[in-house]
Design a protein around this motif. Structure first.
Motif, PDB file in Angstrom:
ATOM      1  N   ALA A   1       0.823  -1.200   0.000  1.00 21.72           N
ATOM      2  CA  ALA A   1       0.000   0.000   0.000  1.00 21.72           C
ATOM      3  C   ALA A   1       0.861   1.256   0.000  1.00 21.72           C
ATOM      4  O   ALA A   1       0.551   2.241  -0.690  1.00 21.72           O
ATOM      5  CB  ALA A   1      -0.933  -0.005   1.206  1.00 21.72           C
ATOM      6  N   GLY A   2       1.957   1.240   0.764  1.00 15.59           N
ATOM      7  CA  GLY A   2       2.848   2.388   0.805  1.00 15.59           C
ATOM      8  C   GLY A   2       3.447   2.704  -0.558  1.00 15.59           C
ATOM      9  O   GLY A   2       3.619   3.882  -0.913  1.00 15.59           O
ATOM     10  N   MET A   3       3.753   1.669  -1.318  1.00 14.69           N
ATOM     11  CA  MET A   3       4.291   1.879  -2.663  1.00 14.69           C
ATOM     12  C   MET A   3       3.289   2.625  -3.540  1.00 14.69           C
ATOM     13  O   MET A   3       3.635   3.581  -4.244  1.00 14.69           O
ATOM     14  CB  MET A   3       4.637   0.529  -3.289  1.00 14.69           C
ATOM     15  CG  MET A   3       5.118   0.609  -4.731  1.00 14.69           C
ATOM     16  SD  MET A   3       5.276  -1.032  -5.472  1.00 14.69           S
ATOM     17  CE  MET A   3       3.546  -1.551  -5.537  1.00 14.69           C
ATOM     18  N   TRP A   4       2.009   2.201  -3.470  1.00 17.02           N
ATOM     19  CA  TRP A   4       0.978   2.839  -4.295  1.00 17.02           C
ATOM     20  C   TRP A   4       0.665   4.241  -3.781  1.00 17.02           C
ATOM     21  O   TRP A   4       0.352   5.143  -4.581  1.00 17.02           O
ATOM     22  CB  TRP A   4      -0.282   1.980  -4.311  1.00 17.02           C
ATOM     23  CG  TRP A   4      -0.118   0.743  -5.127  1.00 17.02           C
ATOM     24  CD1 TRP A   4       0.060  -0.540  -4.687  1.00 17.02           C
ATOM     25  CD2 TRP A   4      -0.087   0.676  -6.554  1.00 17.02           C
ATOM     26  NE1 TRP A   4       0.199  -1.392  -5.741  1.00 17.02           N
ATOM     27  CE2 TRP A   4       0.107  -0.684  -6.903  1.00 17.02           C
ATOM     28  CE3 TRP A   4      -0.210   1.622  -7.574  1.00 17.02           C
ATOM     29  CZ2 TRP A   4       0.177  -1.107  -8.224  1.00 17.02           C
ATOM     30  CZ3 TRP A   4      -0.145   1.198  -8.897  1.00 17.02           C
ATOM     31  CH2 TRP A   4       0.052  -0.153  -9.205  1.00 17.02           C
ATOM     32  N   ILE A   5       0.756   4.456  -2.470  1.00 18.69           N
ATOM     33  CA  ILE A   5       0.509   5.793  -1.928  1.00 18.69           C
ATOM     34  C   ILE A   5       1.598   6.754  -2.396  1.00 18.69           C
ATOM     35  O   ILE A   5       1.317   7.896  -2.797  1.00 18.69           O
ATOM     36  CB  ILE A   5       0.449   5.737  -0.393  1.00 18.69           C
ATOM     37  CG1 ILE A   5      -0.825   5.007   0.057  1.00 18.69           C
ATOM     38  CG2 ILE A   5       0.481   7.148   0.199  1.00 18.69           C
ATOM     39  CD1 ILE A   5      -0.890   4.775   1.549  1.00 18.69           C
ATOM     40  N   ARG A   6       2.852   6.310  -2.351  1.00 20.37           N
ATOM     41  CA  ARG A   6       3.942   7.176  -2.830  1.00 20.37           C
ATOM     42  C   ARG A   6       3.773   7.491  -4.301  1.00 20.37           C
ATOM     43  O   ARG A   6       4.041   8.618  -4.743  1.00 20.37           O
ATOM     44  CB  ARG A   6       5.293   6.493  -2.576  1.00 20.37           C
ATOM     45  CG  ARG A   6       5.684   6.451  -1.098  1.00 20.37           C
ATOM     46  CD  ARG A   6       7.128   6.010  -0.933  1.00 20.37           C
ATOM     47  NE  ARG A   6       7.333   4.640  -1.403  1.00 20.37           N
ATOM     48  CZ  ARG A   6       7.176   3.562  -0.653  1.00 20.37           C
ATOM     49  NH1 ARG A   6       6.784   3.695   0.610  1.00 20.37           N
ATOM     50  NH2 ARG A   6       7.394   2.359  -1.136  1.00 20.37           N
TER      51      ARG A   6
ATOM     52  N   ALA B   1      -4.027  -4.948  -0.863  1.00 19.51           N
ATOM     53  CA  ALA B   1      -3.237  -3.724  -1.007  1.00 19.51           C
ATOM     54  C   ALA B   1      -2.890  -3.416  -2.452  1.00 19.51           C
ATOM     55  O   ALA B   1      -2.394  -2.317  -2.738  1.00 19.51           O
ATOM     56  CB  ALA B   1      -1.947  -3.840  -0.190  1.00 19.51           C
ATOM     57  N   ASP B   2      -3.148  -4.336  -3.367  1.00 17.84           N
ATOM     58  CA  ASP B   2      -2.800  -4.129  -4.770  1.00 17.84           C
ATOM     59  C   ASP B   2      -3.526  -2.905  -5.324  1.00 17.84           C
ATOM     60  O   ASP B   2      -4.741  -2.769  -5.176  1.00 17.84           O
ATOM     61  CB  ASP B   2      -3.174  -5.377  -5.572  1.00 17.84           C
ATOM     62  CG  ASP B   2      -2.770  -5.255  -7.028  1.00 17.84           C
ATOM     63  OD1 ASP B   2      -1.633  -4.821  -7.297  1.00 17.84           O
ATOM     64  OD2 ASP B   2      -3.596  -5.594  -7.908  1.00 17.84           O
TER      65      ASP B   2
END
Length: 298
Positions: free
Chosen positions: A42-47, A141-142
């Protein structure tokens, strides 16, 4: 790293060199690792989302406005009537805000699950199984969509508005504590229903709309007072699909209103128990779905 196996039952691809389903379930069963996986993905997609801040701000605003139109229907309705099923505007706003906030939180965290059917159908679900990480956390989270915060914000705004407009309610410490418990328990119940619906997609890849009837449809149902619905329907969302524990039963206690016929008074405080029960059922269904998965072409 889990060992490779030649067993076909419940494995990816159903053939040689595939992952055993019991190992996949073992990965899923570790909450700490699941949370770490979810946070990383999720953090990757938020960034990625926040790299384009103006676009994100517009998406969030659009989400907030679109979801607010649901409440506009209630505003227009109360422009013509003084009450709905014996409930005032403030009381209906409380029901709407509690349900909307709980569903918004669940949709934010688990909103990708209804799209699992397409991955099962085209075989791309195999990618999640090949990674040494909890499968459910990866799927949930994808492509994490931070814009779904708009639904949560809108629900909270209406909830606070309704609470401020309430008149004649005697607030006790127990009632104050019940409000956040109701919101969190409701979010867990909706999340469990999303997992349960996603589990059905392992067998029925095109049944997302059917499962959405219990999540999106349930959210719409709970936005209105239980007094306007038939008693059989009310009993079904208490004893069959426990949606009434999301907001109806706790809110009736907050408003000092009687419980539906046949429902004991202590049910207003049983939302956490209902949430745990839903999680247990959803967990069993998810594990069964993973074991039944055979990939494409098998």
């Amino acid at each position: 790293m889990a060992e490779r196996t030649m067993e076909g039952g419940g494995a990816v691809g159903g053939g040689a060199g595939s992952w055993r389903s019991d190992e996949v379930v073992a990965w899923h069963a570790r909450p700490a690792e699941a949370w770490r996986t979810y946070r990383m993905v999720a953090g990757m997609w938020i960034r990625s989302t926040l790299a384009y801040r103006v676009s994100f701000a517009l998406d969030l605003l659009a989400s907030l406005v679109v979801t607010f139109f649901d409440f506009v229907v209630i505003l227009l309705m109360f422009g013509q009537v003084r009450g709905l099923g014996g409930f005032s505007f403030a009381e209906v706003a409380l029901l709407y805000g509690a349900s909307g906030t709980s569903f918004g939180l669940a949709d934010l965290v688990m909103g990708r699950l209804p799209r699992l059917g397409r991955r099962v159908r085209d075989g791309s679900f195999d990618l999640f199984l090949l990674r040494p990480a909890p499968v459910l956390a990866q799927v949930a989270a994808d492509r994490f969509a931070l814009r779904r915060l708009g639904r949560v914000i809108q629900g909270l705004i209406v909830l606070v508005w309704g609470l401020l407009l309430l008149d004649g309610v005697v607030w006790t410490p127990l009632k104050v504590l019940l409000v956040p418990v109701m919101l969190v328990s409701g979010a867990v119940i909706f999340s469990a229903l999303m997992v349960l619906g996603a589990s059905a997609l392992f067998w029925m890849q095109d049944a997302a709309e059917v499962t959405n009837a219990f999540t999106y449809g349930g959210n719409t149902l709970l936005q209105y007072p239980p007094t306007i619905f038939a008693q059989d329907l009310v009993r079904s969302v208490v004893y069959v699909v426990p949606l009434a524990f999301v907001n109806w039963l706790p809110a009736l206690y907050l408003l000092d209103r009687p419980m539906p016929a046949g429902v004991p008074g202590w049910a207003a405080f049983a939302s956490p128990v209902a949430a745990l029960g839903c999680c247990a059922v959803a967990g069993v269904a998810w594990r069964a779905g993973l074991r039944a998965y055979r990939s494409t072409g098998s």
